[in-house]
Structure formats: C-alpha cells, structure tokens
Design a protein around this motif. Structure first.
Motif, PDB file in Angstrom:
ATOM      1  N   THR A  25       0.785  -1.235   0.000  1.00  0.00           N
ATOM      2  CA  THR A  25       0.000   0.000   0.000  1.00  0.00           C
ATOM      3  C   THR A  25       0.817   1.285   0.000  1.00  0.00           C
ATOM      4  N   SER A  26       2.138   1.207   0.181  1.00  0.00           N
ATOM      5  CA  SER A  26       2.914   2.442   0.330  1.00  0.00           C
ATOM      6  C   SER A  26       4.065   2.613  -0.651  1.00  0.00           C
ATOM      7  N   VAL A  27       4.539   1.544  -1.244  1.00  0.00           N
ATOM      8  CA  VAL A  27       5.711   1.636  -2.110  1.00  0.00           C
ATOM      9  C   VAL A  27       5.283   1.978  -3.534  1.00  0.00           C
ATOM     10  N   ILE A  28       5.917   3.008  -4.102  1.00  0.00           N
ATOM     11  CA  ILE A  28       5.675   3.410  -5.482  1.00  0.00           C
ATOM     12  C   ILE A  28       6.976   3.255  -6.242  1.00  0.00           C
ATOM     13  N   GLN A  29       6.917   2.620  -7.389  1.00  0.00           N
ATOM     14  CA  GLN A  29       8.096   2.415  -8.202  1.00  0.00           C
ATOM     15  C   GLN A  29       8.381   3.663  -9.025  1.00  0.00           C
ATOM     16  N   GLY A  30       9.652   4.027  -9.103  1.00  0.00           N
ATOM     17  CA  GLY A  30      10.083   5.142  -9.933  1.00  0.00           C
ATOM     18  C   GLY A  30      11.126   4.670 -10.920  1.00  0.00           C
ATOM     19  N   VAL A  31      11.055   5.164 -12.149  1.00  0.00           N
ATOM     20  CA  VAL A  31      11.988   4.773 -13.202  1.00  0.00           C
ATOM     21  C   VAL A  31      12.662   6.030 -13.724  1.00  0.00           C
ATOM     22  N   HIS A  32      13.996   6.008 -13.811  1.00  0.00           N
ATOM     23  CA  HIS A  32      14.729   7.141 -14.375  1.00  0.00           C
ATOM     24  C   HIS A  32      14.442   7.223 -15.873  1.00  0.00           C
ATOM     25  N   VAL A  33      13.958   8.376 -16.318  1.00  0.00           N
ATOM     26  CA  VAL A  33      13.701   8.575 -17.743  1.00  0.00           C
ATOM     27  C   VAL A  33      14.631   9.622 -18.340  1.00  0.00           C
ATOM     28  N   ALA A  34      15.235  10.439 -17.489  1.00  0.00           N
ATOM     29  CA  ALA A  34      16.203  11.439 -17.926  1.00  0.00           C
ATOM     30  C   ALA A  34      17.112  11.734 -16.737  1.00  0.00           C
ATOM     31  N   ASP A  35      18.052  12.653 -16.930  1.00  0.00           N
ATOM     32  CA  ASP A  35      19.000  12.949 -15.859  1.00  0.00           C
ATOM     33  C   ASP A  35      18.325  13.335 -14.555  1.00  0.00           C
ATOM     34  N   ASN A  36      17.367  14.225 -14.624  1.00  0.00           N
ATOM     35  CA  ASN A  36      16.706  14.713 -13.412  1.00  0.00           C
ATOM     36  C   ASN A  36      15.224  14.397 -13.393  1.00  0.00           C
ATOM     37  N   LYS A  37      14.819  13.338 -14.068  1.00  0.00           N
ATOM     38  CA  LYS A  37      13.398  13.018 -14.130  1.00  0.00           C
ATOM     39  C   LYS A  37      13.158  11.566 -13.753  1.00  0.00           C
ATOM     40  N   LEU A  38      12.081  11.366 -13.007  1.00  0.00           N
ATOM     41  CA  LEU A  38      11.611  10.034 -12.650  1.00  0.00           C
ATOM     42  C   LEU A  38      10.191   9.867 -13.155  1.00  0.00           C
ATOM     43  N   LEU A  39       9.891   8.693 -13.636  1.00  0.00           N
ATOM     44  CA  LEU A  39       8.525   8.350 -14.008  1.00  0.00           C
ATOM     45  C   LEU A  39       7.984   7.461 -12.903  1.00  0.00           C
ATOM     46  N   LEU A  40       6.956   7.930 -12.210  1.00  0.00           N
ATOM     47  CA  LEU A  40       6.352   7.142 -11.130  1.00  0.00           C
ATOM     48  C   LEU A  40       5.299   6.222 -11.702  1.00  0.00           C
ATOM     49  N   ARG A  41       5.305   4.980 -11.206  1.00  0.00           N
ATOM     50  CA  ARG A  41       4.326   3.986 -11.649  1.00  0.00           C
ATOM     51  C   ARG A  41       3.538   3.471 -10.455  1.00  0.00           C
ATOM     52  N   PRO A  42       2.529   4.230 -10.022  1.00  0.00           N
ATOM     53  CA  PRO A  42       1.735   3.767  -8.869  1.00  0.00           C
ATOM     54  C   PRO A  42       0.819   2.614  -9.269  1.00  0.00           C
ATOM     55  N   ARG A  43       0.579   1.721  -8.338  1.00  0.00           N
ATOM     56  CA  ARG A  43      -0.352   0.608  -8.532  1.00  0.00           C
ATOM     57  C   ARG A  43      -1.710   0.990  -7.948  1.00  0.00           C
ATOM     58  N   ARG A  44      -2.716   0.216  -8.253  1.00  0.00           N
ATOM     59  CA  ARG A  44      -4.067   0.495  -7.739  1.00  0.00           C
ATOM     60  C   ARG A  44      -4.123   0.469  -6.215  1.00  0.00           C
ATOM     61  N   ASP A  45      -3.338  -0.406  -5.595  1.00  0.00           N
ATOM     62  CA  ASP A  45      -3.336  -0.507  -4.134  1.00  0.00           C
ATOM     63  C   ASP A  45      -2.827   0.767  -3.468  1.00  0.00           C
ATOM     64  N   VAL A  46      -2.025   1.536  -4.192  1.00  0.00           N
ATOM     65  CA  VAL A  46      -1.431   2.745  -3.625  1.00  0.00           C
ATOM     66  C   VAL A  46      -2.340   3.948  -3.831  1.00  0.00           C
ATOM     67  N   LEU A  47      -3.077   3.949  -4.929  1.00  0.00           N
ATOM     68  CA  LEU A  47      -3.940   5.090  -5.239  1.00  0.00           C
ATOM     69  C   LEU A  47      -5.116   5.165  -4.280  1.00  0.00           C
ATOM     70  N   GLN A  48      -5.488   6.383  -3.942  1.00  0.00           N
ATOM     71  CA  GLN A  48      -6.638   6.600  -3.060  1.00  0.00           C
ATOM     72  C   GLN A  48      -7.619   7.511  -3.758  1.00  0.00           C
ATOM     73  N   ASP A  49      -8.870   7.436  -3.341  1.00  0.00           N
ATOM     74  CA  ASP A  49      -9.874   8.319  -3.910  1.00  0.00           C
ATOM     75  C   ASP A  49      -9.577   9.750  -3.524  1.00  0.00           C
ATOM     76  N   ASN A  50      -9.773  10.651  -4.463  1.00  0.00           N
ATOM     77  CA  ASN A  50      -9.565  12.056  -4.210  1.00  0.00           C
ATOM     78  C   ASN A  50     -10.871  12.664  -3.709  1.00  0.00           C
ATOM     79  N   VAL A  51     -10.863  13.116  -2.470  1.00  0.00           N
ATOM     80  CA  VAL A  51     -12.050  13.706  -1.874  1.00  0.00           C
ATOM     81  C   VAL A  51     -11.884  15.219  -1.927  1.00  0.00           C
ATOM     82  N   PRO A  52     -12.799  15.922  -2.574  1.00  0.00           N
ATOM     83  CA  PRO A  52     -12.654  17.372  -2.692  1.00  0.00           C
ATOM     84  C   PRO A  52     -12.754  18.066  -1.334  1.00  0.00           C
TER      85      PRO A  52
END
Length: 105
Positions: free
Chosen positions: A68-95
């Motif tokens: 529920t807490s670990v999010i994978q990040g992949v280096h795509v450039a020198d100073n950039k990461l692409l985050l790949r969250p899974r469904r278990d990590v995502l939460q509903d956005n409550v306004p």
C-alpha cells in the motif's frame, strides 16, 4: 502444524507482493527475495508460540506496507523520474469542503 502452514502462506504472500511491487526491477526483486528468505531462514527453528506470532504480525505488517505504500520510480532522464503507482497505492480524491456539514450529536 497449523502455525507452520500460516507461516508458509505468509512467506508465499510476501513473495507474491514483492513480485507485484517491484515488477520489472530485477535488482529490487532480487534484494527483496534475499531479505525475505534470509529472515525466514534465520528464524526457522523458533518454537515459542508468542515469538512466532510476533514475527508473523511483523511480516504481515511489512506485506501491507509494501503493497500500500511503495511506489516504483523509473529514471527517464537525468533529473526526471517516471512514477508507476499501482491500484493498491492510489486513493480516492475527496474534494475539500470550506463549509463542513454539522453533525447532529
């Protein structure tokens, strides 16, 4: 014997979670596999039911945190990461609401 089956089930669950969380990251997959195996082997001769239950609780908590807490990040450039969250990590956005409703207590 029942606790032995529970320990084995927890061991398998941790490995399944590891495979899901660290998908496509061979270094993290291998490190997590080694750590899980090391911890279980280190304690395989434990006979105290209280200690076994404590260790099972810890392993279960670790599995929940990984799932529920670990999010994978992949280096795509020198100073950039692409985050790949899974469904278990995502939460509903409550306004946000400026005027909360009053509870009737």
């Amino acid at each position: 014997m029942a606790s032995r089956l529970k320990v084995l089930r927890l061991f398998k669950t941790l490995h399944r979670t590891r495979e899901n969380v660290f998908r496509e990251d061979t270094r993290a997959l291998e490190a997590a596999r080694e750590k899980i195996n090391e911890e279980f082997k280190k304690n395989k001769n434990e006979t105290s039911p209280e200690t076994i239950n404590q260790m099972m609780k810890l392993a279960s908590d670790v599995e929940i945190v990984l799932r529920t807490s670990v999010i994978q990040g992949v280096h795509v450039a020198d100073n950039k990461l692409l985050l790949r969250p899974r469904r278990d990590v995502l939460q509903d956005n409550v306004p946000y609401c400026d005027h909360p409703s009053k509870s009737s207590t």
